[in-house]
Design an enzyme around this catalytic site. Structure first.
Site, mmCIF file in Angstrom:
data_model
loop_
_atom_site.group_PDB
_atom_site.id
_atom_site.type_symbol
_atom_site.label_atom_id
_atom_site.label_comp_id
_atom_site.label_asym_id
_atom_site.label_seq_id
_atom_site.Cartn_x
_atom_site.Cartn_y
_atom_site.Cartn_z
ATOM 1 N N ARG A 61 0.814 -1.099 -0.023
ATOM 2 C CA ARG A 61 0.026 -0.059 -0.073
ATOM 3 C C ARG A 61 0.782 1.332 0.036
ATOM 4 N NH1 ARG A 61 -2.487 -3.491 3.115
ATOM 5 N NH2 ARG A 61 -1.826 -2.905 4.975
ATOM 6 N N GLU A 98 3.110 -5.605 13.498
ATOM 7 C CA GLU A 98 1.826 -5.828 14.499
ATOM 8 C C GLU A 98 1.411 -7.199 14.568
ATOM 9 O OE1 GLU A 98 -1.487 -3.120 13.783
ATOM 10 O OE2 GLU A 98 -2.207 -3.459 15.729
HETATM 11 P P1 AMP Z 1 4.085 -1.638 11.842
HETATM 12 O O1 AMP Z 1 5.382 -2.361 11.362
HETATM 13 O O2 AMP Z 1 3.610 -2.431 13.066
HETATM 14 O O3 AMP Z 1 4.431 -0.112 12.072
HETATM 15 O O4 AMP Z 1 2.962 -2.013 10.854
HETATM 16 C C1 AMP Z 1 3.167 -1.022 9.605
HETATM 17 C C2 AMP Z 1 2.855 -2.078 8.508
HETATM 18 O O5 AMP Z 1 1.722 -2.867 8.627
HETATM 19 C C3 AMP Z 1 2.119 -0.964 7.482
HETATM 20 O O6 AMP Z 1 2.918 -1.106 6.217
HETATM 21 C C4 AMP Z 1 0.760 -1.277 7.181
HETATM 22 O O7 AMP Z 1 0.304 -1.367 5.945
HETATM 23 C C5 AMP Z 1 0.501 -2.502 8.089
HETATM 24 N N1 AMP Z 1 -0.475 -2.322 9.072
HETATM 25 C C6 AMP Z 1 -0.128 -2.468 10.612
HETATM 26 N N2 AMP Z 1 -1.247 -2.263 11.140
HETATM 27 C C7 AMP Z 1 -2.244 -2.070 10.396
HETATM 28 C C8 AMP Z 1 -3.461 -1.806 10.762
HETATM 29 N N3 AMP Z 1 -4.165 -1.475 11.869
HETATM 30 N N4 AMP Z 1 -4.224 -1.534 9.343
HETATM 31 C C9 AMP Z 1 -3.809 -1.439 8.241
HETATM 32 N N5 AMP Z 1 -2.543 -1.699 7.943
HETATM 33 C C10 AMP Z 1 -1.903 -2.060 9.122
#
Ligand code: AMP
Length: 175
Positions: A61, A98
């Site tokens: 995305r 996450e």
């Molecule tokens: P993080 O590494 O935990 O900061 O997660 C970020 C990545 O995971 C991004 O590339 C987002 O596209 C995806 N992502 C994480 N949590 C969500 C969420 N609640 N909704 C949509 N995309 C998420």
């Protein structure tokens, strides 16, 4: 036309892709021309005087926003992808997500030491993805001007994980 409340265009999808995750669906925002334009103008506008040479965006995305920001800034575009997708020789960084763990890759010849780089993604959650991307960018001795995201899940403290040295811009925040 300028959209003032971008949050109206984000759809919360509970329990996707796993139970307990509230997925921030950006497709309502993308299909609205004015909202999409507002996002790109705001993301790019912050960096218009920063001499950005490359926009690095994270699969998948992040590509949607990153390429439009690159075009707006007159910068190049560099993809960071999940393992096994890039065809040329590459560097890899492992990180915690996450929902699970993963790795990111970038081509060996993607950046030069003189590049001024902005990293773009859709959501900043725990910050693991953005941290992995910024680590890869810094391995090239390129200058990381900042990280720009459309949505920040503030309660997951991704900003702190990135450290004070990396300016973070987010357009829509959830506390
Ligand atoms: P993080 O590494 O935990 O900061 O997660 C970020 C990545 O995971 C991004 O590339 C987002 O596209 C995806 N992502 C994480 N949590 C969500 C969420 N609640 N909704 C949509 N995309 C998420």
């Amino acid at each position: 036309m300028h959209v003032t409340d971008l949050k109206l265009f984000i759809r919360d999808v509970p329990d996707f892709p796993k139970p307990g995750i509230i997925f921030k669906d950006i497709t309502p925002l993308l299909r609205n021309a004015a909202a999409f334009d507002t996002v790109i103008q705001q993301l790019a506008g912050r960096y218009s005087d920063e001499g950005v040479t490359q926009v690095v965006a994270i699969e998948s995305r992040g590509f949607i926003f990153g390429s439009a920001v690159a075009r707006s800034l007159g910068a190049g575009f560099v993809p960071i992808r999940k393992p096994g997708k890039l065809p040329w020789t590459k560097r890899r960084n492992e990180y915690i997500l996450e929902y699970g763990s993963d790795a990111l890759e970038i081509h060996d010849d993607a950046l030069d030491p003189g590049d001024r780089v902005v990293i773009i993604d859709d959501v900043l959650a725990t910050g693991g993805t953005a941290l992995a991307a910024s680590t890869l960018v810094r391995e090239f001795s390129a200058t990381l001007v900042g990280v720009g995201v459309v949505i920040e899940l503030v309660f997951l403290n991704g900003r702190e994980k990135l450290g004070g040295a990396t300016p973070v811009q987010s357009l829509i925040r959830y506390d």
